[in-house]
Design an enzyme around this catalytic site. Structure first.
Site, PDB file in Angstrom:
ATOM      1  N   ASN A  15       0.848  -1.182   0.000  1.00  0.00           N
ATOM      2  CA  ASN A  15       0.000   0.000   0.000  1.00  0.00           C
ATOM      3  C   ASN A  15       0.895   1.247   0.000  1.00  0.00           C
ATOM      4  O   ASN A  15       1.698   1.435   0.913  1.00  0.00           O
ATOM      5  CB  ASN A  15      -0.909  -0.014   1.236  1.00  0.00           C
ATOM      6  CG  ASN A  15      -1.956   1.068   1.206  1.00  0.00           C
ATOM      7  OD1 ASN A  15      -1.668   2.209   0.856  1.00  0.00           O
ATOM      8  ND2 ASN A  15      -3.171   0.720   1.582  1.00  0.00           N
ATOM      9  N   HIS A  51      -5.730   3.468  -1.652  1.00  0.00           N
ATOM     10  CA  HIS A  51      -7.038   3.773  -1.068  1.00  0.00           C
ATOM     11  C   HIS A  51      -7.333   5.243  -1.342  1.00  0.00           C
ATOM     12  O   HIS A  51      -6.984   6.117  -0.541  1.00  0.00           O
ATOM     13  CB  HIS A  51      -7.024   3.489   0.435  1.00  0.00           C
ATOM     14  CG  HIS A  51      -8.357   3.640   1.090  1.00  0.00           C
ATOM     15  ND1 HIS A  51      -8.684   2.992   2.269  1.00  0.00           N
ATOM     16  CD2 HIS A  51      -9.457   4.374   0.767  1.00  0.00           C
ATOM     17  CE1 HIS A  51      -9.918   3.308   2.616  1.00  0.00           C
ATOM     18  NE2 HIS A  51     -10.400   4.153   1.726  1.00  0.00           N
ATOM     19  N   HIS A  58      -4.162  11.555   0.455  1.00  0.00           N
ATOM     20  CA  HIS A  58      -2.931  10.859   0.052  1.00  0.00           C
ATOM     21  C   HIS A  58      -3.025  10.495  -1.420  1.00  0.00           C
ATOM     22  O   HIS A  58      -2.576  11.273  -2.263  1.00  0.00           O
ATOM     23  CB  HIS A  58      -2.613   9.662   0.962  1.00  0.00           C
ATOM     24  CG  HIS A  58      -3.777   8.948   1.542  1.00  0.00           C
ATOM     25  ND1 HIS A  58      -4.724   8.296   0.784  1.00  0.00           N
ATOM     26  CD2 HIS A  58      -4.149   8.765   2.840  1.00  0.00           C
ATOM     27  CE1 HIS A  58      -5.620   7.739   1.577  1.00  0.00           C
ATOM     28  NE2 HIS A  58      -5.306   8.010   2.833  1.00  0.00           N
ATOM     29  N   GLU A  83      -8.817   0.055  -2.968  1.00  0.00           N
ATOM     30  CA  GLU A  83      -9.739  -0.151  -1.866  1.00  0.00           C
ATOM     31  C   GLU A  83     -10.446   1.153  -1.517  1.00  0.00           C
ATOM     32  O   GLU A  83      -9.925   2.245  -1.762  1.00  0.00           O
ATOM     33  CB  GLU A  83      -9.029  -0.727  -0.640  1.00  0.00           C
ATOM     34  CG  GLU A  83      -7.996   0.173  -0.011  1.00  0.00           C
ATOM     35  CD  GLU A  83      -7.315  -0.482   1.186  1.00  0.00           C
ATOM     36  OE1 GLU A  83      -7.213  -1.719   1.213  1.00  0.00           O
ATOM     37  OE2 GLU A  83      -6.901   0.273   2.085  1.00  0.00           O
ATOM     38  N   THR A 113      -8.078   5.878   9.114  1.00  0.00           N
ATOM     39  CA  THR A 113      -7.706   4.577   8.555  1.00  0.00           C
ATOM     40  C   THR A 113      -8.852   3.609   8.796  1.00  0.00           C
ATOM     41  O   THR A 113      -9.747   3.876   9.608  1.00  0.00           O
ATOM     42  CB  THR A 113      -6.404   4.059   9.210  1.00  0.00           C
ATOM     43  OG1 THR A 113      -5.982   2.860   8.540  1.00  0.00           O
ATOM     44  CG2 THR A 113      -6.597   3.770  10.693  1.00  0.00           C
ATOM     45  N   HIS A 205      -3.812  -4.659   7.823  1.00  0.00           N
ATOM     46  CA  HIS A 205      -3.866  -3.606   8.836  1.00  0.00           C
ATOM     47  C   HIS A 205      -2.812  -3.845   9.913  1.00  0.00           C
ATOM     48  O   HIS A 205      -2.876  -4.806  10.674  1.00  0.00           O
ATOM     49  CB  HIS A 205      -5.236  -3.464   9.502  1.00  0.00           C
ATOM     50  CG  HIS A 205      -5.425  -2.087  10.079  1.00  0.00           C
ATOM     51  ND1 HIS A 205      -5.847  -1.016   9.329  1.00  0.00           N
ATOM     52  CD2 HIS A 205      -5.206  -1.608  11.319  1.00  0.00           C
ATOM     53  CE1 HIS A 205      -5.902   0.066  10.086  1.00  0.00           C
ATOM     54  NE2 HIS A 205      -5.503  -0.266  11.292  1.00  0.00           N
ATOM     55  N   ASP A 206      -1.823  -2.945   9.923  1.00  0.00           N
ATOM     56  CA  ASP A 206      -0.759  -2.921  10.934  1.00  0.00           C
ATOM     57  C   ASP A 206       0.054  -4.212  10.975  1.00  0.00           C
ATOM     58  O   ASP A 206       0.556  -4.608  12.041  1.00  0.00           O
ATOM     59  CB  ASP A 206      -1.336  -2.603  12.316  1.00  0.00           C
ATOM     60  CG  ASP A 206      -1.805  -1.162  12.428  1.00  0.00           C
ATOM     61  OD1 ASP A 206      -1.399  -0.338  11.580  1.00  0.00           O
ATOM     62  OD2 ASP A 206      -2.575  -0.847  13.347  1.00  0.00           O
ATOM     63  N   GLY A 228       1.132  -1.408   4.255  1.00  0.00           N
ATOM     64  CA  GLY A 228       1.604  -0.078   3.910  1.00  0.00           C
ATOM     65  C   GLY A 228       2.417   0.568   5.004  1.00  0.00           C
ATOM     66  O   GLY A 228       3.609   0.811   4.853  1.00  0.00           O
ATOM     67  N   HIS A 229       1.787   0.820   6.158  1.00  0.00           N
ATOM     68  CA  HIS A 229       2.435   1.630   7.185  1.00  0.00           C
ATOM     69  C   HIS A 229       3.706   0.975   7.718  1.00  0.00           C
ATOM     70  O   HIS A 229       4.762   1.615   7.804  1.00  0.00           O
ATOM     71  CB  HIS A 229       1.454   1.888   8.329  1.00  0.00           C
ATOM     72  CG  HIS A 229       1.919   2.921   9.289  1.00  0.00           C
ATOM     73  ND1 HIS A 229       1.750   4.275   9.082  1.00  0.00           N
ATOM     74  CD2 HIS A 229       2.572   2.811  10.477  1.00  0.00           C
ATOM     75  CE1 HIS A 229       2.277   4.946  10.095  1.00  0.00           C
ATOM     76  NE2 HIS A 229       2.776   4.086  10.953  1.00  0.00           N
TER      77      HIS A 229
END
Length: 255
Positions: A15, A51, A58, A83, A113, A205-206, A228-229
């Site tokens: 991501n 996203h 972003h 997404e 998020t 997610h995370d 992503g993060h």
């Protein structure tokens, strides 16, 4: 009882929202979203996820054609995943840019998020015709779901080809006991998805290099993760190519 499942390598979709977010802090064209996406795919990532939110904080809407073209022309084996919440504008953006997969999430515009899965009892009837529209265009449909064994059947009834486990509760751990409890929820939900036949499983997610092994042990046939993060944070120290390679090794791909 948890089913016996043959393990498989899990595909990595990166991501790049965080890259776009950094770019958008200044009226300059760097970091260059396309150049970084190219480096990510050249390092072996299997796809790019974006996203595009309504406020374009972003990913910008104009980024989508450029990313779609990058994958089609330079990395045809890779996957493009868009997404978002299925407003009419979002639906049209997806249909115009023809990703391989669309991941529908129940985010409101003000959310920073994604933080929960769909409530299919409330939204299933709304989602079904949207899924049919995407599938008619040859776009695979994945729904963001909470880890509850009831969710896979509800998602399939609403038109899902895949589900994506929301792994925030697993990643935001306070104790080893909490981790095991959440992994058990994931295992039970995965068992129900397999029992339906044909419903593949993604996760996101995370997720990090540290917590991916536990997730893959719980779901050895996990098809894809969207990260992503955590990967971007690693890339600040290592660079994107090396960060991608670290994640690929953890996901079962040879170095």
């Amino acid at each position: 009882m948890t089913q016996t499942v043959t393990p498989r390598p899990t595909l990595l979709s990166v991501n790049v929202n965080a890259v776009a977010y950094l770019r958008n802090r200044r009226a300059v064209p760097w970091p260059n979203l396309i150049d970084i996406s190219r480096a990510i795919l050249a390092a072996g990532a299997h796809g790019i996820t974006v996203h595009p939110r309504p406020d374009e904080r972003h990913i910008r809407f104009c980024d989508l054609p450029a990313l779609s073209r990058l994958i089609a022309e330079e990395f045809p084996q890779a996957e493009f995943n868009i997404e978002g919440y299925p407003t009419r504008h979002f639906i049209d953006l997806v249909l115009e840019n023809k990703p391989h997969q669309v991941t529908l999430v129940p985010d409101t515009p003000e959310q920073s998020t994604s933080d929960h899965g769909w409530d299919f009892a409330q939204d299933g009837e709304m989602l079904r015709p949207i899924a049919e529209e995407f599938r008619a265009a040859g776009i695979r449909v994945s729904y963001f779901v909470d880890t509850n064994p009831d969710e896979p059947a509800l998602a399939m009834a609403a038109g899902a080809d895949r589900i994506e486990f929301y792994t925030g509760p697993y990643a935001d751990l306070c104790s080893a006991e909490t981790a095991q409890q959440e992994l058990e929820n994931i295992r039970r939900t995965a068992d129900q998805a397999r029992a339906l036949g044909g419903l593949m499983m993604n996760a996101g997610h995370d997720l990090t290099v540290e917590n991916l092994p536990g997730l893959r042990q719980a779901v050895p046939d996990l098809a894809e993760v969207s990260i992503g993060h955590g990967l971007t944070a690693d890339a600040l120290m290592l660079g994107f190519p090396e960060a991608v390679r670290r994640y690929l090794r953890v996901l079962g791909h040879p170095a």
